[in-house]
Motif scaffolding. Structure first.
Motif, PDB file in Angstrom:
ATOM      1  N   VAL A 293       0.862  -1.177   0.000  1.00 44.73           N
ATOM      2  CA  VAL A 293       0.000   0.000   0.000  1.00 44.73           C
ATOM      3  C   VAL A 293       0.904   1.234   0.000  1.00 44.73           C
ATOM      4  O   VAL A 293       1.923   1.275   0.683  1.00 44.73           O
ATOM      5  N   VAL A 294       0.547   2.191  -0.834  1.00 45.35           N
ATOM      6  CA  VAL A 294       1.328   3.420  -0.910  1.00 45.35           C
ATOM      7  C   VAL A 294       0.544   4.534  -0.228  1.00 45.35           C
ATOM      8  O   VAL A 294      -0.614   4.786  -0.574  1.00 45.35           O
ATOM      9  N   VAL A 295       1.163   5.154   0.766  1.00 47.72           N
ATOM     10  CA  VAL A 295       0.515   6.255   1.472  1.00 47.72           C
ATOM     11  C   VAL A 295       1.195   7.572   1.087  1.00 47.72           C
ATOM     12  O   VAL A 295       2.341   7.815   1.471  1.00 47.72           O
ATOM     13  N   PRO A 296       0.515   8.386   0.325  1.00 48.58           N
ATOM     14  CA  PRO A 296       1.087   9.686  -0.054  1.00 48.58           C
ATOM     15  C   PRO A 296       0.981  10.649   1.124  1.00 48.58           C
ATOM     16  O   PRO A 296      -0.016  10.646   1.841  1.00 48.58           O
ATOM     17  N   ASP A 330      -8.305  11.701   1.352  1.00 51.10           N
ATOM     18  CA  ASP A 330      -7.768  12.962   1.878  1.00 51.10           C
ATOM     19  C   ASP A 330      -8.449  13.389   3.173  1.00 51.10           C
ATOM     20  O   ASP A 330      -8.148  14.434   3.713  1.00 51.10           O
ATOM     21  N   HIS A 331      -9.349  12.551   3.669  1.00 54.34           N
ATOM     22  CA  HIS A 331     -10.047  12.946   4.896  1.00 54.34           C
ATOM     23  C   HIS A 331      -9.511  12.222   6.127  1.00 54.34           C
ATOM     24  O   HIS A 331     -10.020  12.400   7.217  1.00 54.34           O
ATOM     25  N   VAL A 332      -8.519  11.351   5.935  1.00 51.89           N
ATOM     26  CA  VAL A 332      -7.866  10.765   7.100  1.00 51.89           C
ATOM     27  C   VAL A 332      -6.373  11.054   7.021  1.00 51.89           C
ATOM     28  O   VAL A 332      -5.814  11.176   5.939  1.00 51.89           O
ATOM     29  N   SER A 333      -5.758  11.145   8.170  1.00 51.35           N
ATOM     30  CA  SER A 333      -4.350  11.524   8.220  1.00 51.35           C
ATOM     31  C   SER A 333      -3.477  10.327   7.866  1.00 51.35           C
ATOM     32  O   SER A 333      -3.902   9.179   7.949  1.00 51.35           O
ATOM     33  N   PRO A 334      -2.220  10.610   7.481  1.00 56.79           N
ATOM     34  CA  PRO A 334      -1.291   9.511   7.201  1.00 56.79           C
ATOM     35  C   PRO A 334      -1.165   8.559   8.387  1.00 56.79           C
ATOM     36  O   PRO A 334      -1.154   7.343   8.210  1.00 56.79           O
ATOM     37  N   GLY A 335      -1.096   9.110   9.574  1.00 54.76           N
ATOM     38  CA  GLY A 335      -0.949   8.262  10.755  1.00 54.76           C
ATOM     39  C   GLY A 335      -2.100   7.281  10.892  1.00 54.76           C
ATOM     40  O   GLY A 335      -1.918   6.121  11.234  1.00 54.76           O
ATOM     41  N   ASN A 339      -1.907   2.978  10.735  1.00 53.62           N
ATOM     42  CA  ASN A 339      -2.524   2.064  11.694  1.00 53.62           C
ATOM     43  C   ASN A 339      -3.552   1.151  11.043  1.00 53.62           C
ATOM     44  O   ASN A 339      -3.641  -0.028  11.348  1.00 53.62           O
ATOM     45  N   GLU A 340      -4.319   1.730  10.153  1.00 58.33           N
ATOM     46  CA  GLU A 340      -5.376   0.958   9.532  1.00 58.33           C
ATOM     47  C   GLU A 340      -4.807  -0.153   8.643  1.00 58.33           C
ATOM     48  O   GLU A 340      -5.274  -1.287   8.673  1.00 58.33           O
ATOM     49  N   TRP A 341      -3.795   0.157   7.859  1.00 59.26           N
ATOM     50  CA  TRP A 341      -3.230  -0.871   6.977  1.00 59.26           C
ATOM     51  C   TRP A 341      -2.447  -1.915   7.757  1.00 59.26           C
ATOM     52  O   TRP A 341      -2.324  -3.058   7.322  1.00 59.26           O
ATOM     53  N   GLU A 342      -1.935  -1.519   8.897  1.00 61.52           N
ATOM     54  CA  GLU A 342      -1.321  -2.516   9.782  1.00 61.52           C
ATOM     55  C   GLU A 342      -2.387  -3.446  10.327  1.00 61.52           C
ATOM     56  O   GLU A 342      -2.222  -4.664  10.336  1.00 61.52           O
ATOM     57  N   LEU A 343      -3.503  -2.869  10.740  1.00 65.03           N
ATOM     58  CA  LEU A 343      -4.613  -3.687  11.222  1.00 65.03           C
ATOM     59  C   LEU A 343      -5.059  -4.666  10.148  1.00 65.03           C
ATOM     60  O   LEU A 343      -5.410  -5.814  10.415  1.00 65.03           O
ATOM     61  N   ARG A 344      -5.032  -4.208   8.914  1.00 62.52           N
ATOM     62  CA  ARG A 344      -5.494  -5.043   7.808  1.00 62.52           C
ATOM     63  C   ARG A 344      -4.398  -5.962   7.257  1.00 62.52           C
ATOM     64  O   ARG A 344      -4.626  -6.686   6.290  1.00 62.52           O
ATOM     65  N   GLY A 345      -3.216  -5.860   7.836  1.00 59.14           N
ATOM     66  CA  GLY A 345      -2.187  -6.859   7.564  1.00 59.14           C
ATOM     67  C   GLY A 345      -1.419  -6.731   6.268  1.00 59.14           C
ATOM     68  O   GLY A 345      -0.778  -7.693   5.833  1.00 59.14           O
ATOM     69  N   VAL A 346      -1.455  -5.577   5.626  1.00 55.05           N
ATOM     70  CA  VAL A 346      -0.737  -5.412   4.354  1.00 55.05           C
ATOM     71  C   VAL A 346       0.772  -5.586   4.579  1.00 55.05           C
ATOM     72  O   VAL A 346       1.346  -4.920   5.442  1.00 55.05           O
ATOM     73  N   PRO A 347       1.410  -6.469   3.832  1.00 55.49           N
ATOM     74  CA  PRO A 347       2.808  -6.824   4.104  1.00 55.49           C
ATOM     75  C   PRO A 347       3.787  -5.653   4.003  1.00 55.49           C
ATOM     76  O   PRO A 347       4.692  -5.535   4.819  1.00 55.49           O
ATOM     77  N   VAL A 348       3.594  -4.805   2.998  1.00 57.40           N
ATOM     78  CA  VAL A 348       4.556  -3.709   2.808  1.00 57.40           C
ATOM     79  C   VAL A 348       3.830  -2.380   2.629  1.00 57.40           C
ATOM     80  O   VAL A 348       2.876  -2.277   1.855  1.00 57.40           O
ATOM     81  N   ARG A 349       4.305  -1.372   3.368  1.00 64.40           N
ATOM     82  CA  ARG A 349       3.754  -0.030   3.208  1.00 64.40           C
ATOM     83  C   ARG A 349       4.845   0.880   2.676  1.00 64.40           C
ATOM     84  O   ARG A 349       5.984   0.832   3.144  1.00 64.40           O
TER      85      ARG A 349
END
Length: 480
Positions: A293-296, A330-335, A339-349
RNA sequence: CGGGGAGUGGCGCAGCUUGGUUAGCGCGCCUGCUUUGGGAGCAGGAGGCCGCGGGUUCGAAUCCCGCCUCCCCGACCA
């Protein structure tokens, strides 16, 4: 800091069961249906299942099996034809007694599994040894009324694959059971990154109507066992009940030897419990709906350039065959996204912001290892396949080590009790049903399997002291 | 079926013991502005047959009776 109400889950150590229930819901894998015990697989969970399906289906087809589909409703009388089979399933059946505005002449059972319908059709289709082997598989839902449902693990309706085959000889049927077992092992190990113990079920734990049941047992992070897949040698039991016979080359009529084997959506629950931690899911790259997942990151003014770079990076990753998502919300912060993608278990951010771009780098974080590193932008895509592969291997290694560390050879009742309270007990066992039952009654543990790879060994039963059976140790554990 | 717990805006809960103003809080949601490298801030706003049915009472989320549902723990199971 931590706001458990939204994204956090109860720590495993505090309450494993609560951890699991909260995680399945919060990671949006599944939800409960309106009927007690039913389950909705949400898109994220269903995607995971689709990836399991693809891996399994490819292996099933590669070994000569063909997919087909059989009806969900079965006449009650059909089910009765194999005595042990009905007896085994009777308490879990859902029965349709009313349809089309009338009471039905004969009640219809919603399939708990399809041996009986398929047997009926096999009998119709097979007449000569030239029709054999008949190698079939179906992807289907089945219904077993559960007294105590748990999402993904034990629901009234679940999804699975059921293979059904008919053979001319006992040897061929036995070989088929091994074939199925082999690709279940591959899917568990190479795809789900779950280390399993393969072995035979004891007579009491066998499938209703089978001569032999082979199982794959995995260890969850609370030390309990989960059956990840199973294959049955049905001997001639169903052939006899459903007249599945054929004329051999010598002109004599013989009964077929049949097998059946299945792996279910329960495996998704197994992935959750085999790998997950207090931050959430940890998905194996091979099956992760999103591998990257790519977080800009950026303020207004910078964001346009960052987004452009993120999209371009994602396109390159996708072109390299990697499942990637750019989180452009754009309505949620990077932080929050971290946390959310960690909760969802994505292997690489991959975090991409002005600082990274200025240095022509990307910030790469791995779910399993935690930690971050700066990677030159040009290396991100070419390095990714190896990175994912390394993560996959590390997960499998961890799974294997965890199971080994929590498997104890025990020689006494006390040792058995202690072992199954934290993991697997490897014990000599007398093989009697009374002794099995006593162990279950007093410890809630059951024999999970007689592992194939265990060395030959005999001696006194760890539970009762009588001479051991099976010629090797048996794995006992509390199971899901 | 046994034991325990719970039904109150979308979610999580408080209020109930000791009936009495307009049913409250956090999160989410909508609008605006400011923000954005680990769960953003401020201001304004929308949203409720208090699980269902009966009863007691001048008055019930609150007390009484009945019912339903869900969750957790045990007995059956991929």
């Amino acid at each position: 800091m931590a706001k458990r109400s939204e994204l956090g889950v109860t720590p495993q150590s505090e309450d494993f069961s609560a951890w699991y229930n909260e995680l399945v819901l919060k990671a949006e894998l599944a939800d409960r249906g309106p009927v007690r015990g039913t389950m909705v697989l949400r898109p994220y969970g269903y995607r995971l299942w689709e990836l399991v399906q693809a891996e399994l289906d490819g292996r099933i087809k590669a070994t000569g099996h063909e997919n087909a589909y059989f009806p969900m409703l079965i006449p009650e009388s059909h089910l009765r034809r194999e005595a042990e089979h009905v007896e085994g399933f009777a308490p879990e059946l859902a029965v349709v007694t009313h349809a089309g505005g009338h009471d039905l002449e004969e009640p219809l059972v919603v399939r708990p599994t399809s041996e009986t319908v398929i047997g009926e059709l096999f009998a119709r289709w097979i007449s000569s040894y030239r029709d054999l082997p008949l190698l079939m598989n179906q992807w289907a839902n089945v219904v077993r009324w559960e007294l105590r449902p748990r999402l993904l693990l034990r629901t009234t309706e679940f999804l699975w694959q059921e293979g059904h085959t008919a053979h001319a000889s006992a040897e061929e049927a036995a070989a088929e059971v091994l074939t199925a077992t082999r690709f279940y092992e591959e899917v568990a190990r190479d795809c789900a990154a779950i280390s399993v113990i393969t072995g035979d079920k004891t007579p009491r734990e066998r499938f209703a109507g089978a001569d032999r049941t082979v199982t794959l047992e995995a260890m969850m992070r609370d030390g309990r066992a989960l059956q990840a897949g199973t294959s049955h040698d049905l001997g001639t039991n169903f052939a006899r009940a459903f007249d599945i016979d054929f004329t051999n080359a010598e002109g004599a009529v013989e009964l077929c030897h049949t097998t059946s084997w299945g792996m279910s959506s329960r495996l998704i629950g197994g992935i959750v419990m085999a790998h997950g931690d207090d931050s959430g899911l940890v998905l194996p790259p091979v099956l992760a709906p999103f591998q990257v997942v790519v977080v800009p990151i950026g303020r207004e003014g910078e964001l346009a350039g960052v987004l452009e770079a993120a999209r371009s990076l994602a396109l390159d990753l996708a072109a390299a065959g990697i499942r990637v998502k750019v989180d452009e919300r754009d309505h949620v912060s990077p932080g929050f996204k971290f946390n959310e993608w960690e909760l969802r278990g994505v292997p690489v951010r991959i975090e991409l912001g002005p600082r990274d771009l200025a240095a022509s780098k990307a910030t790469v974080a791995e779910r399993l290892a935690q930690g971050r590193e700066q990677v030159p932008l040009a290396d991100v895509v070419p390095d990714m396949p190896a990175r994912l592969d390394r993560i996959q291997q590390a997960l499998l290694e961890r799974s294997k080590r965890f199971r080994e560390e929590r498997t104890f050879s025990v020689e006494s009742w006390g040792g058995l009790v202690e072992a199954v309270s934290v993991g697997f007990a490897s014990a000599l066992h007398c093989g009697t049903e009374e002794c099995e039952r006593r162990i279950q009654d007093e410890t809630t543990a059951t024999p999970r399997c007689i592992p194939w790879d265990a060395p030959e060994e005999t001696g006194p039963c760890a539970a009762c002291g009588k001479p051991s059976a099976y010629g090797r140790r048996v794995i006992f554990a509390r199971a899901y």
